[in-house]
Write an enzyme that holds these catalytic residues in place. Structure first.
Site, short mmCIF file in Angstrom:
data_model
loop_
_atom_site.label_atom_id
_atom_site.label_comp_id
_atom_site.label_asym_id
_atom_site.label_seq_id
_atom_site.Cartn_x
_atom_site.Cartn_y
_atom_site.Cartn_z
N ASP A 158 0.85 -1.19 0.00
CA ASP A 158 0.00 0.00 0.00
C ASP A 158 0.89 1.24 0.00
O ASP A 158 1.69 1.43 0.91
CB ASP A 158 -0.90 -0.01 1.24
CG ASP A 158 -2.05 0.98 1.15
OD1 ASP A 158 -1.86 2.05 0.56
OD2 ASP A 158 -3.13 0.68 1.68
N ASP B 128 -0.96 -0.53 -4.69
CA ASP B 128 -2.21 0.09 -5.14
C ASP B 128 -1.99 1.50 -5.69
O ASP B 128 -2.77 1.99 -6.51
CB ASP B 128 -3.27 0.09 -4.04
CG ASP B 128 -2.82 0.76 -2.75
OD1 ASP B 128 -1.64 1.17 -2.65
OD2 ASP B 128 -3.65 0.88 -1.82
N CYS C 180 -6.56 4.46 -2.30
CA CYS C 180 -6.64 3.06 -1.88
C CYS C 180 -7.85 2.31 -2.43
O CYS C 180 -7.71 1.36 -3.21
CB CYS C 180 -6.64 2.98 -0.36
SG CYS C 180 -5.12 3.54 0.44
N HIS D 285 -9.56 -3.65 1.33
CA HIS D 285 -10.38 -2.44 1.48
C HIS D 285 -11.82 -2.63 0.99
O HIS D 285 -12.40 -1.74 0.38
CB HIS D 285 -9.72 -1.26 0.76
CG HIS D 285 -9.87 0.04 1.50
ND1 HIS D 285 -8.91 1.01 1.52
CD2 HIS D 285 -10.88 0.52 2.25
CE1 HIS D 285 -9.30 2.04 2.23
NE2 HIS D 285 -10.49 1.77 2.70
#
Length: 475
Positions: A14, A285, A54, A104
């Site tokens: 991330d 991401d 994200c 997520h």
């Protein structure tokens, strides 16, 4: 299906900008295991996310569709439960597809095709703010605190990533892996802020020895209006050199912390005799600005925010040590995973498989990436189109940006109004707008924001955005 199908270990981080790693040329950041993976596989030098935030990026990654095609605008948007994901596709052809860690998923469906979740995803349970564009540019209540928080220690995010690693290693060691082809999405929060790293990793990067962002004289004063507004809304001030060095040290330390986890996963594949029949993929991401252009976090189309690492290794099937310069994006990676598994092309995909390009036998690759940003920090739709050496950034009713990344990799010279590049600018703008209508898109997004705010008012009483101390979401 038979075990002739390759296993797939898909490692997703991330907020890792690829330029902050050894295999992409950084002189300080230590990533020996990413380097090892690149040496035994194919590294894509110009890979991009399809939205530098994200949740939208991850939903695009799960479906292989652009975010405007799945209506996942921001960190409060919910992916439709009937949206076909690559996890659905792989399980349909006999794979055991599982998730470990962050993907997520904020709605009621926490799996979206995966058989199970092996570790926590703390971001999936967050209630994210909605920032209606009708309110215009909002002034942050105080400077962004992420820079000040940097230092040694542990966090909830570190604890979660350690759990993700443990769950992934246990899954890989399980004798049941011999029974059917498998695909695990091992998804880590690092190196996402908070910029706090375990002491051994922090000690690798003394702040006094850390490089500073590259900021030519007068550059911040000449920033495009989009970034001027974003700095205002995110509370991005001119931090001191000491603060910048310390925050970047924390970011670098988290990257090396993550890199060690990658190394241990590769080692377990080797120990269990699965390495030769496993495709290992590493990506992220989106990136992290890390102070470049006076920015932190992501949410823009500068290289540090929108470009991502992408490495694919498959012994005996893909070249070793190959570097691909052509432009690609995450939707292409999804198409690649689908082809690797031999999964059916029932639902549409917006990308193209990278296998031919990786092997060097594609003569007419599209050399293109498309990315959108439709969330907080902006007040109108934004999109990026990179084709070949040129990148065009479009923000509705703002001046268009154009960069020649071959001659200006730092993106310090905007050619958007240079008459010598008018033909390139108009060609790219026409290509972008032929597939993307910002006017109708803005109407859809504003309507979505209004409807979601109404639902919150109805279910939770009079409601205003739940914000962090800086006045902005902490994700």
């Amino acid at each position: 299906m038979t075990q002739t199908q390759p296993n797939i270990l898909l490692i997703m981080s991330d907020e890792h900008g690829p330029m902050f790693s050894g295999c992409y040329g950084h002189p300080i950041v230590r990533t020996p295991h990413m380097d090892r993976l690149a040496a035994r596989g194919v590294l894509f030098e110009n890979a991009y996310c399809n939205s530098p935030l994200c949740l939208p990026s991850r939903m695009s990654f799960m479906t292989g569709r652009y975010i405007s095609n799945i209506e996942v605008w921001d960190n409060d948007s919910i992916l439709a439960t009937n949206a076909v994901t690559w996890a659905h596709r792989l399980r349909a052809v006999g794979y055991d597809a599982v998730l470990a860690g962050k993907q997520h998923f904020v709605g009621p469906d926490k799996l979206h095709g995966f058989r199970t979740q092996l570790a926590r995803d703390p971001h999936g349970d967050n209630r994210h703010p909605i920032y209606p564009w009708r309110e215009g540019v909002l002034l942050a209540k105080q400077p962004w605190q992420g820079v000040y928080q940097a230092g040694p220690g542990t966090t909830k995010e570190i604890e979660v990533d350690d759990e993700v690693e443990a769950a992934t290693l246990a899954y890989l060691r399980d004798p049941a892996r011999k029974e059917q082809p498998w695909a695990i999405n091992a998804s880590f929060i690092a190196p996402h802020f908070p910029l706090v790293a375990p002491q051994p990793y922090w000690d690798l990067y003394p702040p006094a020895e850390i490089d500073l962002p590259t900021l030519p004289p007068g550059h911040l004063e000449k920033l495009h209006p989009v970034y001027q507004r974003m700095r205002t809304m995110f509370g991005l001030i001119d931090y001191t050199e000491a603060e910048l060095r310390r925050a970047r040290a924390g970011y670098y330390a988290l990257i090396t912390y993550l890199d060690d986890k990658i190394g241990r996963m590769i080692d377990v594949l080797e120990e269990t005799g699965q390495l030769d029949n496993t495709v290992i993929i590493y990506t992220s991401d989106h990136g992290e600005m890390a102070g470049e252009h006076g920015m932190w976090r992501k949410s823009n189309f500068y290289e540090q925010s929108s470009r991502i690492p992408m490495i694919i290794a498959w012994p005996g099937h893909l070249p070793e040590g190959r570097r691909v310069a052509e432009t690609v994006s995450l939707v292409d990676l999804v198409a690649t995973v689908v082809e690797l598994a031999g999964a059916p092309a029932v639902a549409p995909l917006d990308g193209d498989s990278l296998l031919g390009l990786a092997r060097g036998n594609v003569a007419d690759w599209k050399d293109m990436a498309f990315s959108e940003y439709l969330a907080h920090g902006v007040i109108r739709p934004m999109a990026m189109l990179r084709r070949g050496r040129f990148k065009l950034n479009y923000s509705l009713d703002d001046p268009v940006e154009l960069y020649d990344l071959e001659n200006d990799p730092g993106e310090f010279k905007d050619l958007g109004h240079d008459p010598a590049y008018a033909a390139v600018r108009e060609q790219l703008r026409a290509e972008l707008l032929a597939q993307w209508n910002p006017v109708t898109l803005e109407q859809r997004i504003r309507q979505s924001q209004a409807e979601r705010l109404l639902i919150r008012a109805a279910t939770a009483g009079e409601w205003r955005p739940l914000v962090g101390e800086s006045g902005l979401p902490q994700i």
